[in-house]
Design a protein around this motif. Structure first.
Motif, PDB file in Angstrom:
ATOM      1  N   ILE A 173       0.578  -1.263  -0.341  1.00  0.00           N
ATOM      2  CA  ILE A 173      -0.412   0.267  -0.040  1.00  0.00           C
ATOM      3  C   ILE A 173       1.111   0.870   0.308  1.00  0.00           C
ATOM      4  O   ILE A 173       1.795   1.770   1.103  1.00  0.00           O
ATOM      5  N   ARG A 174       0.458   2.231  -0.656  1.00  0.00           N
ATOM      6  CA  ARG A 174       1.719   2.990  -0.971  1.00  0.00           C
ATOM      7  C   ARG A 174       0.814   4.610  -0.329  1.00  0.00           C
ATOM      8  O   ARG A 174      -0.659   4.963  -1.145  1.00  0.00           O
ATOM      9  N   TYR A 175       1.292   5.323  -0.128  1.00  0.00           N
ATOM     10  CA  TYR A 175       1.446   6.714   0.614  1.00  0.00           C
ATOM     11  C   TYR A 175       2.068   8.057   0.005  1.00  0.00           C
ATOM     12  O   TYR A 175       2.751   7.878   0.690  1.00  0.00           O
TER      13      TYR A 175
ATOM     14  N   PRO B 112       3.953  -3.195   2.928  1.00  0.00           N
ATOM     15  CA  PRO B 112       3.908  -1.949   3.331  1.00  0.00           C
ATOM     16  C   PRO B 112       4.522  -1.386   2.182  1.00  0.00           C
ATOM     17  O   PRO B 112       5.051  -2.044   0.863  1.00  0.00           O
ATOM     18  N   ASP B 113       4.638  -0.175   1.457  1.00  0.00           N
ATOM     19  CA  ASP B 113       5.520   0.108   0.530  1.00  0.00           C
ATOM     20  C   ASP B 113       5.568   1.679   0.614  1.00  0.00           C
ATOM     21  O   ASP B 113       5.593   1.694   1.692  1.00  0.00           O
ATOM     22  N   VAL B 114       6.103   2.316  -0.467  1.00  0.00           N
ATOM     23  CA  VAL B 114       6.360   3.726  -0.165  1.00  0.00           C
ATOM     24  C   VAL B 114       5.707   4.862   1.048  1.00  0.00           C
ATOM     25  O   VAL B 114       4.129   4.772   0.712  1.00  0.00           O
ATOM     26  N   ASN B 115       6.263   4.659   1.986  1.00  0.00           N
ATOM     27  CA  ASN B 115       5.979   5.785   3.046  1.00  0.00           C
ATOM     28  C   ASN B 115       4.675   5.059   3.990  1.00  0.00           C
ATOM     29  O   ASN B 115       3.974   5.728   4.995  1.00  0.00           O
ATOM     30  N   THR B 116       4.727   3.476   3.858  1.00  0.00           N
ATOM     31  CA  THR B 116       4.432   2.935   4.974  1.00  0.00           C
ATOM     32  C   THR B 116       4.522   1.927   5.851  1.00  0.00           C
ATOM     33  O   THR B 116       6.278   1.778   5.079  1.00  0.00           O
TER      34      THR B 116
ATOM     35  N   ALA C  44      14.748  -7.492   3.942  1.00  0.00           N
ATOM     36  CA  ALA C  44      14.307  -8.637   2.532  1.00  0.00           C
ATOM     37  C   ALA C  44      14.501  -7.540   1.512  1.00  0.00           C
ATOM     38  O   ALA C  44      14.993  -8.447   0.847  1.00  0.00           O
ATOM     39  N   THR C  45      14.105  -7.063   1.302  1.00  0.00           N
ATOM     40  CA  THR C  45      13.689  -6.322  -0.415  1.00  0.00           C
ATOM     41  C   THR C  45      15.581  -6.110  -1.003  1.00  0.00           C
ATOM     42  O   THR C  45      15.959  -6.733  -1.911  1.00  0.00           O
ATOM     43  N   ALA C  46      15.932  -5.294   0.383  1.00  0.00           N
ATOM     44  CA  ALA C  46      17.696  -5.002  -0.679  1.00  0.00           C
ATOM     45  C   ALA C  46      18.445  -6.271  -0.131  1.00  0.00           C
ATOM     46  O   ALA C  46      19.099  -6.736  -0.795  1.00  0.00           O
TER      47      ALA C  46
ATOM     48  N   GLY D 265      17.701   7.528  -3.170  1.00  0.00           N
ATOM     49  CA  GLY D 265      16.363   6.328  -2.814  1.00  0.00           C
ATOM     50  C   GLY D 265      16.672   6.070  -1.408  1.00  0.00           C
ATOM     51  O   GLY D 265      17.804   5.120  -0.820  1.00  0.00           O
ATOM     52  N   PHE D 266      16.258   6.818  -0.058  1.00  0.00           N
ATOM     53  CA  PHE D 266      16.939   5.724   0.700  1.00  0.00           C
ATOM     54  C   PHE D 266      16.610   6.170   1.982  1.00  0.00           C
ATOM     55  O   PHE D 266      16.321   6.103   3.259  1.00  0.00           O
ATOM     56  N   GLY D 267      15.190   5.214   1.810  1.00  0.00           N
ATOM     57  CA  GLY D 267      14.104   5.022   2.339  1.00  0.00           C
ATOM     58  C   GLY D 267      14.678   3.095   2.942  1.00  0.00           C
ATOM     59  O   GLY D 267      15.628   3.028   2.430  1.00  0.00           O
ATOM     60  N   ASN D 268      13.517   2.716   3.126  1.00  0.00           N
ATOM     61  CA  ASN D 268      13.301   1.268   3.777  1.00  0.00           C
ATOM     62  C   ASN D 268      14.685   0.441   2.894  1.00  0.00           C
ATOM     63  O   ASN D 268      15.267  -0.687   3.267  1.00  0.00           O
ATOM     64  N   ALA D 269      14.118   0.674   1.424  1.00  0.00           N
ATOM     65  CA  ALA D 269      14.517  -0.555   0.397  1.00  0.00           C
ATOM     66  C   ALA D 269      16.294   0.200   0.039  1.00  0.00           C
ATOM     67  O   ALA D 269      17.417  -0.468   0.375  1.00  0.00           O
ATOM     68  N   GLY D 270      16.463   1.335  -0.267  1.00  0.00           N
ATOM     69  CA  GLY D 270      17.717   1.839  -0.617  1.00  0.00           C
ATOM     70  C   GLY D 270      18.807   1.662   0.539  1.00  0.00           C
ATOM     71  O   GLY D 270      20.117   1.658   0.980  1.00  0.00           O
TER      72      GLY D 270
ATOM     73  N   ASP E 183      17.973  11.840  -1.581  1.00  0.00           N
ATOM     74  CA  ASP E 183      16.470  11.499  -1.052  1.00  0.00           C
ATOM     75  C   ASP E 183      15.908  11.744  -2.145  1.00  0.00           C
ATOM     76  O   ASP E 183      16.576  12.806  -2.578  1.00  0.00           O
ATOM     77  N   SER E 184      14.125  12.142  -1.476  1.00  0.00           N
ATOM     78  CA  SER E 184      13.545  13.250  -2.138  1.00  0.00           C
ATOM     79  C   SER E 184      14.329  15.094  -2.329  1.00  0.00           C
ATOM     80  O   SER E 184      13.913  15.412  -3.528  1.00  0.00           O
ATOM     81  N   LYS E 185      15.075  15.127  -0.857  1.00  0.00           N
ATOM     82  CA  LYS E 185      15.713  16.673  -1.549  1.00  0.00           C
ATOM     83  C   LYS E 185      16.937  16.784  -2.288  1.00  0.00           C
ATOM     84  O   LYS E 185      16.757  17.638  -1.945  1.00  0.00           O
TER      85      LYS E 185
ATOM     86  N   ALA F 135      16.600   3.395  -6.296  1.00  0.00           N
ATOM     87  CA  ALA F 135      15.548   2.713  -4.917  1.00  0.00           C
ATOM     88  C   ALA F 135      14.811   3.767  -4.379  1.00  0.00           C
ATOM     89  O   ALA F 135      14.247   3.645  -2.882  1.00  0.00           O
ATOM     90  N   ALA F 136      13.756   3.887  -5.922  1.00  0.00           N
ATOM     91  CA  ALA F 136      13.078   5.397  -4.896  1.00  0.00           C
ATOM     92  C   ALA F 136      11.606   5.096  -5.528  1.00  0.00           C
ATOM     93  O   ALA F 136      10.468   4.514  -4.973  1.00  0.00           O
ATOM     94  N   LEU F 137      11.267   5.462  -6.894  1.00  0.00           N
ATOM     95  CA  LEU F 137      10.252   5.883  -7.677  1.00  0.00           C
ATOM     96  C   LEU F 137      10.109   5.456  -9.139  1.00  0.00           C
ATOM     97  O   LEU F 137      11.472   5.430  -9.583  1.00  0.00           O
TER      98      LEU F 137
ATOM     99  N   ALA G 199      13.447  -0.357  -6.990  1.00  0.00           N
ATOM    100  CA  ALA G 199      12.592   0.151  -7.122  1.00  0.00           C
ATOM    101  C   ALA G 199      11.468  -0.252  -7.615  1.00  0.00           C
ATOM    102  O   ALA G 199      12.193  -1.277  -8.707  1.00  0.00           O
ATOM    103  N   ASN G 200      10.041   0.290  -7.990  1.00  0.00           N
ATOM    104  CA  ASN G 200       9.719  -0.256  -9.056  1.00  0.00           C
ATOM    105  C   ASN G 200       9.068  -0.029 -10.221  1.00  0.00           C
ATOM    106  O   ASN G 200       9.545   1.314 -10.013  1.00  0.00           O
ATOM    107  N   GLY G 201       9.765  -0.134 -11.700  1.00  0.00           N
ATOM    108  CA  GLY G 201       9.610   0.751 -12.516  1.00  0.00           C
ATOM    109  C   GLY G 201      10.277   2.202 -13.013  1.00  0.00           C
ATOM    110  O   GLY G 201       9.965   2.567 -13.448  1.00  0.00           O
TER     111      GLY G 201
END
Ligand code: NAD
Length: 407
Positions: free
Chosen positions: A70-72, A142-146, A186-188, A214-219, A238-240, A289-291, A312-314
Motif C-alpha cells: 500500500i503506497r501513501y 508496506p510500500d512507499v511511506n507505509t 528483505a527487499t535489499a 532513494g534512501f528509504g526502507n529499500a535503499g 532522497d527526495s531533497k 530505489a525511489a520511484l 524500485a518498481n518501474g
C-alpha cells in the motif's frame, strides 16, 4: 506525464513479441480482475473532515491470493496502482511464490498528517476495503511511506471487523505482532542475493562502485549491505537531493545525519548534488530505489553506470531499456531484483497461518536458495532468446501464469 500502466502493458507485449504466449492469456493480463476506488473520511485534529481517495487493484489471482503493498504518496493515482499491481503478478510468478498480484494506495502526503490522523486514515482504508481483504483473498504489505506501525493498525482494524486475529491478512507487521524476522531488510537482502548470483556473469568487478537513488526502507538497507560486503557506495539520495563522496560514504553516518536533519543532503565531508546528477555518476552499479520513471528517453544518454539493478518498481521506461540494451548496459529488472520483499512477506503469511516463528537464518537461507535459482534461470532465458533480462523475466513469469491459468 508518463503513465506507468502503459509502460507495464508495453513490457508485457514486448516480452510476448520475443516468445509468443496464447492471445487469451495476454488479453487477460492486460486488465486487472478488479480495481476499486474508495473515499476515506478522516476527522482531522482541528475538527474538520477530510475525504481521502484510496485504491486497491486486484490484478490476477491465478497463482494465489492477491498480494501487494500500500503506497501513501501525493502523486499516487489509479494508473500507478494498476501498474504496480501488474508488476506484482509478474514478480510473484518470477519468485515462484503462491501469490497473485495486487496493490493499494492513498493519494496523500503522509508527512503533512499527525500520527493520530495517519492512524485514522489507515484504519479507514481497511474499513473501506475489509470485504475484499483476508488471508485467503488479498494480503497487503508496506510500500512507499507505509511502515510496520501502519501495518499493525491495519491488522488490528481487520481483526476488530472480522474477528480474524491470525495477522495473516497483512504482512510487514512489527515482530511483536506477527511480523517475520528479516522482513525489514528483505527487499535489499534479496537484491543482494540476485547481485551475488549475477555479478560475474554481468562483468562486474569483485569490489564495485555503487550509487543508490532513494534512501528509504529499500535503499538505505541496500547501501548498508553493499558496504558491509566490501563494495564502495559513493552516492545516495532522497527526495531533497543527493550526496557524493568519491572515497565511499560512511552509511551509518549518513543514516544518523538523515535521522537528525530529515535528509541525506548537506552532510559534512560530502558534496551535495541533484538527483539528475546522481543518476549520471560514473559507477559500476546504479541501484534506483525511489520511484518509477527515473531513467527515461530524455536522460538515458547521461547514464554512465555499467549495470543497473532496480530496487524500485518501474524506474526504467521501455525506451530507456532499449537504449541501455543497445549500449550493452544490463538492467536487472524490478520483478526479479526487488522480489525479496514479497517473498519474505509470503514467509510471514505462512508463519502466521501455521502459528510458527522462523529464525532470521531460516528466512534468509530460503530466500537465498529461491532467488539465486531464479536469477540464474532468468539470465539463461535471456541468453537463450538473445534478449534483455526484463523480457526474460516476463517470459519466465508468463510461462508460470500460463500453466496456472490453463489448469
Ligand atoms: P520509502 O518511502 O521507505 O523510501 C523512498 C525513498 O525515496 C525515500 O528516501 C524518499 O526520500 C526517496 N525519494 C522519493 N522521491 C524521490 C525522488 N524523486 N528522487 C530521489 N529519491 C526520492 O519507500 P521504499 O519502501 O524504500 O520503496 C522504494 C521503492 O522500492 C518503491 O519503488 C517501492 O515500490 C520499491 N519496493 C519496496 C519494497 C519494500 O519492501 N519496501 C519492496 C519492493 C519494492
Amino acid at each position: 506525464m508518463i503513465n506507468p500502466f502503459e509502460n507495464a502493458l508495453l513490457q508485457l507485449s514486448r516480452a510476448n513479441a520475443v516468445k509468443s504466449f496464447p492471445v487469451e492469456l495476454i488479453e487477460r493480463l492486460k486488465v486487472p480482475n478488479r480495481e476499486i476506488r474508495v473515499s476515506i473520511p478522516v476527522r482531522m485534529d482541528d475538527g474538520t473532515l477530510r475525504i481521502f481517495e484510496g485504491y486497491r487493484v486486484e490484478h490476477n489471482n491465478a497463482r494465489g491470493p492477491y498480494k501487494g503493498g500500500i503506497r501513501y504518496h501525493q502523486d499516487t493515482d489509479i494508473n500507478e496502482v494498476k501498474a504496480l499491481a501488474l508488476w506484482m503478478t509478474m514478480k510473484c510468478a518470477v519468485a515462484n511464490i503462491p501469490m497473485g498480484g495486487g496493490k493499494g494506495g492513498v493519494t496523500v502526503n503522509p508527512k503533512t498528517l499527525s500520527k493520530g490522523e495517519l492512524e485514522r486514515l489507515s484504519r479507514g482504508w481497511v474499513r473501506a476495503l475489509s470485504e475484499i481483504l483476508g488471508p485467503r483473498k488479498d494480503v497487503p504489505a508496506p510500500d512507499v511511506n507505509t511502515t510496520p506501525e501502519i501495518m499493525d493498525w491495519m491488522s488490528d482494524e481487520f481483526g476488530k471487523i472480522t474477528g480474524d486475529t491470525s495477522g495473516a491478512m497483512i504482512t510487514g507487521k512489527p515482530l511483536a505482532n506477527g511480523g517475520s524476522e528479516g522482513r525489514g531488510t528483505a527487499t535489499a537482502q534479496g537484491g543482494f542475493f540476485v547481485f551475488s548470483a549475477l555479478r560475474e556473469k554481468l562483468g562486474l568487478p569483485e569490489s564495485c562502485r555503487v550509487v543508490v537513488q532513494g534512501f528509504g526502507n529499500a535503499g538505505d538497507h541496500a547501501a548498508d549491505l553493499w558496504t558491509k560486503a566490501g563494495h564502495k557506495v559513493i552516492a545516495v539520495s532522497d527526495s531533497k537531493g543527493a550526496i557524493v563522496r568519491e572515497e565511499g560514504l560512511d552509511i551509518d553516518a549518513v543514516t544518523a545525519h538523515k535521522k537528525a536533519t530529515g535528509s541525506v543532503t548537506g552532510m559534512e565531508g560530502t558534496r551535495t548534488i541533484s538527483n539528475e546528477e546522481l543518476l549520471a555518476l560514473e559507477c559500476d552499479l546504479l541501484i534506483p530505489a525511489a520511484l518509477e520513471n527515473q531513467i527515461r528517453a530524455d536522460n538515458v544518454a547521461t547514464i554512465r553506470a555499467k549495470v543497473i539493478m532496480e530496487l524500485a518498481n518501474g524506474p526504467t521506461t521501455p525506451e530507456a531499456d532499449d537504449a541501455l540494451f543497445a549500449r550493452g548496459v544490463h538492467v536487472v529488472p524490478d520483478i526479479l531484483f526487488n522480489s525479496g520483499g514479497v517473498t519474505v512477506s509470503t514467509f510471514e503469511w505462512e508463519q502466521n497461518l501455521k502459528g510458527e516463528h522462523w529464525t532470521e537464518a531460516e528466512v534468509f537461507d530460503k530466500l537465498k536458495t529461491m532467488l539465486e535459482r531464479e536469477a540464474n534461470n532468468i539470465y539463461d532465458t535471456a541468453q537463450m532468446f538473445h534478449t534483455d533480462l526484463r523480457r526474460a523475466a516476463f517470459i519466465t513469469a508468463l510461462g508460470r501464469l500460463e500453466e496456472a491459468m490453463k489448469s
